[in-house]
Write an enzyme that holds these catalytic residues in place. Structure first.
Site, PDB file in Angstrom:
ATOM      1  N   ALA A 143       0.895  -0.920   0.181  1.00  0.00           N
ATOM      2  CA  ALA A 143      -0.124   0.346   0.131  1.00  0.00           C
ATOM      3  C   ALA A 143       1.038   0.997   0.018  1.00  0.00           C
ATOM      4  O   ALA A 143       1.991   1.388   0.759  1.00  0.00           O
ATOM      5  CB  ALA A 143      -0.721   0.477   1.368  1.00  0.00           C
ATOM      6  N   GLU A 194      -7.867 -12.532   0.720  1.00  0.00           N
ATOM      7  CA  GLU A 194      -8.117 -11.876   1.727  1.00  0.00           C
ATOM      8  C   GLU A 194      -8.863 -10.243   1.906  1.00  0.00           C
ATOM      9  O   GLU A 194      -7.429  -9.678   2.236  1.00  0.00           O
ATOM     10  CB  GLU A 194      -6.696 -11.961   2.694  1.00  0.00           C
ATOM     11  CG  GLU A 194      -5.988 -13.363   2.421  1.00  0.00           C
ATOM     12  CD  GLU A 194      -6.628 -14.550   3.043  1.00  0.00           C
ATOM     13  OE1 GLU A 194      -7.474 -14.189   4.225  1.00  0.00           O
ATOM     14  OE2 GLU A 194      -6.744 -16.205   3.359  1.00  0.00           O
ATOM     15  N   LEU A 195     -10.122 -10.617   2.417  1.00  0.00           N
ATOM     16  CA  LEU A 195     -10.848  -9.288   2.028  1.00  0.00           C
ATOM     17  C   LEU A 195     -11.322  -9.285   3.561  1.00  0.00           C
ATOM     18  O   LEU A 195     -11.030  -8.893   4.289  1.00  0.00           O
ATOM     19  CB  LEU A 195     -11.897  -8.852   0.689  1.00  0.00           C
ATOM     20  CG  LEU A 195     -11.476 -10.106  -0.259  1.00  0.00           C
ATOM     21  CD1 LEU A 195     -12.482 -10.694  -1.557  1.00  0.00           C
ATOM     22  CD2 LEU A 195     -10.317  -8.677  -1.201  1.00  0.00           C
TER      23      LEU A 195
END
Ligand SMILES: NC(=O)c1ccc[n+]([C@@H]2O[C@H](COP(=O)([O-])OP(=O)(O)OC[C@H]3O[C@@H](n4cnc5c(N)ncnc54)[C@H](O)[C@@H]3O)[C@@H](O)[C@H]2O)c1
Ligand SMILES: N[C@@H](CC=O)C(=O)O
Length: 489
Positions: free
Chosen positions: A182, A255-256
Site C-alpha cells: 500500500a 483476503e478481503l
C-alpha cells in the site's frame, strides 16, 4: 528517525536485486499519520519498470525453483533470523508509517517473522501422492510444482505480516514474488527487501514495485507470465482484481474485508465478556479485518455488559504510537477519520445511543477517540460496513436463533467470536455461522499453523497452516505406463 541500522529505511523500489528510482521522475510523499509530517518519498515506477520486475522474476524463477527445498529453507530461515535481529528498527518504521503503538508493531514483526519460519519448514513437506493404479502395468502419482511468478498486493493496516504470510509461502514453494505494498506503508516492505538481500535471497526472487496502485496492479494482473495473484485488502478492490485476472486465468487468492460478530451468551460473566470484546474491537485502533464490529449481547446481561465495556473503554489511551503506554494510535489518514465520524452520525440519526466517545479529546487531526454506541440495528451503516475505526456497536438479542440470523446478516464472512461456556450453544452457533474462522472464548485466533481466510465476500483461499503453501503449487499428475507387471499398483 532513530534506527540502529539506517539502511533499513529505503526510499526506492527494489527490482532484480537493485534499488530503483522512478525513471519518469515521479514520486510521492509518505506521511506519518500521527504527526502529519512527511516521513519520506517513494518513486512511482513507469510501465517498463514494472514489466522489468516481471522479467527479473521470470529469469530468477528458473534458478530458484531448481534449488532443493532445504536450500530454500536455509535462506528463508536466514531471513527470519534477520527479521528477529532487527525487530526494534522494523517496529519503529512500522509505527512511523502506520501509526500503531510500538508494542503492537513489535508484535506484528514477531507475527510476520513467524510465517517465514513456518513456511521455510513447510517448503520441505510439499509431498505428492502415490495413487493405486486402475490402469494395467502403470504407476500413478502426483508431484507438486511451483505455480510461477506470484504478484502480492497488500494493505496498510498490517504492513509487514500481510506480506510475509504470502511471500514466505510463495518463496518456499519455489515461486519468485513481486510485492505491491500500500502506498501509505511502503517502508516496511522495503525493509523486508533489504533483509531478504542480506539473507542471500537471489536477485529477482523478492521484488517490491511502487507506483500508482490501479496502474501497477493492472500491469501485473494482465501479464500472462504472472501466474498467481494474492491480494489482501478491501472487498471492493478484490472484486476488481479478480475481474482483471480473468483473462489470463490466474490463480487468485483473496483476503478481503470482515465485519465480525461478537456473540455473548446469557451464561457469561458480563465483565469478562466485555473486557474481551474491548480487546477484540480496538486492536490497531479498530483497523483490523478481525475487529469485533457487531457486538451481540444476550438481553439478560446487556445492561451490565455495556457498563463494563464503557468502563474498560474509558481506560484506553490514545496518542502517538511512539510514546509509551498508548493503546490506540491514529487512523491511517484524514479520510478514515471522516468515514468513522460518518458511521457514528448515521447510527445516531437512525436511533442508536451514543454512550461514550468525545472527539474534542482527540490529540490530533488523524485521531479518533473510541466510541460506544448501543441500540445498533440492521438499517445502519455500522451493521453492514466495516467501520475500520474504533467504533463499537452493541445490540441486544433474545435467543440463539435470533443471534445466528443477526450474525450472518452481512455479505462478509471472515471471522466471528462466541463467548459462552454452554457447549451445546457453542456447537449450534459455531456450525451455523457463515464465517471462515470462529474463535470461542478467545480473542486471539491467528498464527502460522491456522488456515486464515473467509467465505462469502471475505475472500477466496486460505493463508498459513498446512494448506497455505498450496496457493502457490500446481499438482502434476503422472501416469507411467507400460511398466510391465507393477506390484501393488
Ligand atoms: N482478510 C484479511 O486477511 C485482511 C487483512 C488485512 C486487511 N484486510 C482488509 O483490507 C482493507 C483495508 O486495507 P486497504 O484500505 O489498504 O485496502 P485497499 O483495498 O484499499 O488496498 C489494498 C491494496 O490494494 C491497492 N489498491 C487500491 N486501489 C486499487 C485499485 N483500484 N486497483 C488495484 N489496486 C488497488 C492498494 O494500494 C493496496 O496495496 C479492509 O477491508 C480490511 O478488512 C483484510
Ligand atoms: N489481524 C489480521 C489482519 C487483518 O487485518 C491477521 O492476523 O492477519
Amino acid at each position: 528517525m532513530k534506527l540502529s541500522d539506517p539502511r533499513l529505511f529505503r526510499q526506492y523500489a527494489y527490482v532484480d536485486g537493485k534499488w530503483t528510482h522512478g525513471e519518469g521522475g515521479r514520486e510521492e510523499p509518505v506521511f506519518n499519520p500521527a504527526t502529519g509530517e512527511v516521513l519520506g518519498h517513494i518513486p512511482l515506477l513507469e510501465t517498463e519498470q514494472v514489466n522489468a520486475a516481471v522479467d527479473a522474476a521470470e529469469a530468477a524463477f528458473t534458478q530458484w525453483r531448481a534449488l532443493r527445498a532445504d536450500e530454500r529453507c536455509e535462506r528463508l530461515l536466514a531471513w527470519y533470523d534477520l527479521l528477529q535481529a532487527n525487530r526494534e528498527d522494523l517496529a519503529t518504521i512500522m509505527t512511523l508509517e502506520q501509526g500503531k503503538p510500538m508494542p503492537d508493531a513489535r508484535g506484528e514483526v514477531e507475527y510476520g517473522a513467524s510465517f517465514v519460519r513456518w513456511f521455510a519448514e513447510e517448503g520441505k513437506r510439499t509431498f505428492g501422492e502415490t495413487i493405486p493404479s486402475h490402469i494395467p502395468n502403470a504407476a500413478l502419482g502426483t508431484i507438486k510444482e511451483p505455480v510461477g511468478i506470484a504478484a502480492l498486493i497488500t494493505p496498510w493496516n498490517f504492513p509487514l505480516a500481510m506480506i510475509t504470510r504470502k511471500a514466505a509461502a510463495a518463496m518456499a514453494a519455489g515461486c519468485p514474488v513481486i510485492v505491491k505494498p500500500a502506498h501509505e506503508t511502503p517502508f516496511s516492505a522495503l525493509a523486508l527487501a533489504e533483509l531478504a538481500e542480506r539473507a542471500g535471497i537471489p536477485a529477482g526472487v523478492f521484488n517490491v514495485v511502487l507506483g500508482e496502485a490501479a496502474e501497477v496492479s493492472k500491469l501485473l494482473c494482465y501479464d500472462d507470465r504472472v501466474k498467481a495473484l494474492s491480494f489482501t485488502g478491501s472487498t471492493r478492490v478484490g472484486r476488481l482484481l479478480l475481474e482483471q485476472c480473468a483473462n489470463t486465468v490466474k490463480r487468485v487468492s483473496l483476503e478481503l474485508g470482515g465485519n465480525a460478530p461478537f456473540i455473548v451468551g446469557p451464561d457469561m460473566d458480563p465483565k469478562e465478556a466485555a473486557y474481551a470484546a474491548v480487546a477484540a474491537k480496538f486492536q490497531t485502533a479498530g483497523q483490523d479485518c478481525l475487529a469485533a464490529d457487531r457486538i451481540l449481547v444476550h438481553e439478560s446481561i446487556h445492561e451490565a455488559f455495556v457498563e463494563h465495556f464503557a468502563e474498560r473503554m474509558a481506560a484506553l489511551t490514545v496518542g502517538n504510537g511512539l510514546e509509551s503506554e498508548i493503546d490506540l494510535g491514529p487512523l491511517i489518514h484524514r479520510q478514515a477519520v471522516e468515514k468513522a465520524a460518518a458511521v457514528v452520525d448515521d447510527a445516531i440519526s437512525k436511533g442508536a445511543t451514543l454512550v461514550a466517545g468525545d472527539q474534542s479529546q482527540a490529540p490530533g487531526e488523524n485521531f479518533f477517540m473510541p466510541v460506544l454506541l448501543t441500540g445498533v440495528t440492521h438499517d445502519m451503516k455500522i451493521w453492514h460496513e466495516e467501520s475500520f475505526a474504533p467504533v463499537a456497536g452493541i445490540t441486544a438479542y433474545a435467543d440463539d436463533d435470533q443471534v445466528i440470523e443477526m450474525a450472518n446478516d452481512t455479505e462478509y464472512g471472515l471471522a466471528a467470536y462466541i463467548y459462552t461456556h454452554d457447549i451445546r450453544r457453542i456447537w449450534k452457533i459455531m456450525r451455523a455461522l457463515e464465517f471462515g474462522m470462529v474463535a470461542v472464548n478467545s480473542v486471539k485466533m491467528t498464527g502460522p499453523p491456522v488456515p486464515f481466510g473467509g467465505v462469502k465476500h471475505s475472500g477466496l483461499g486460505r493463508e498459513g497452516g498446512v494448506t497455505g503453501i498450496d496457493e502457490y503449487l500446481e499438482t502434476k499428475y503422472y501416469c507411467l505406463g507400460a511398466l510391465g507387471s507393477v506390484s501393488g499398483s
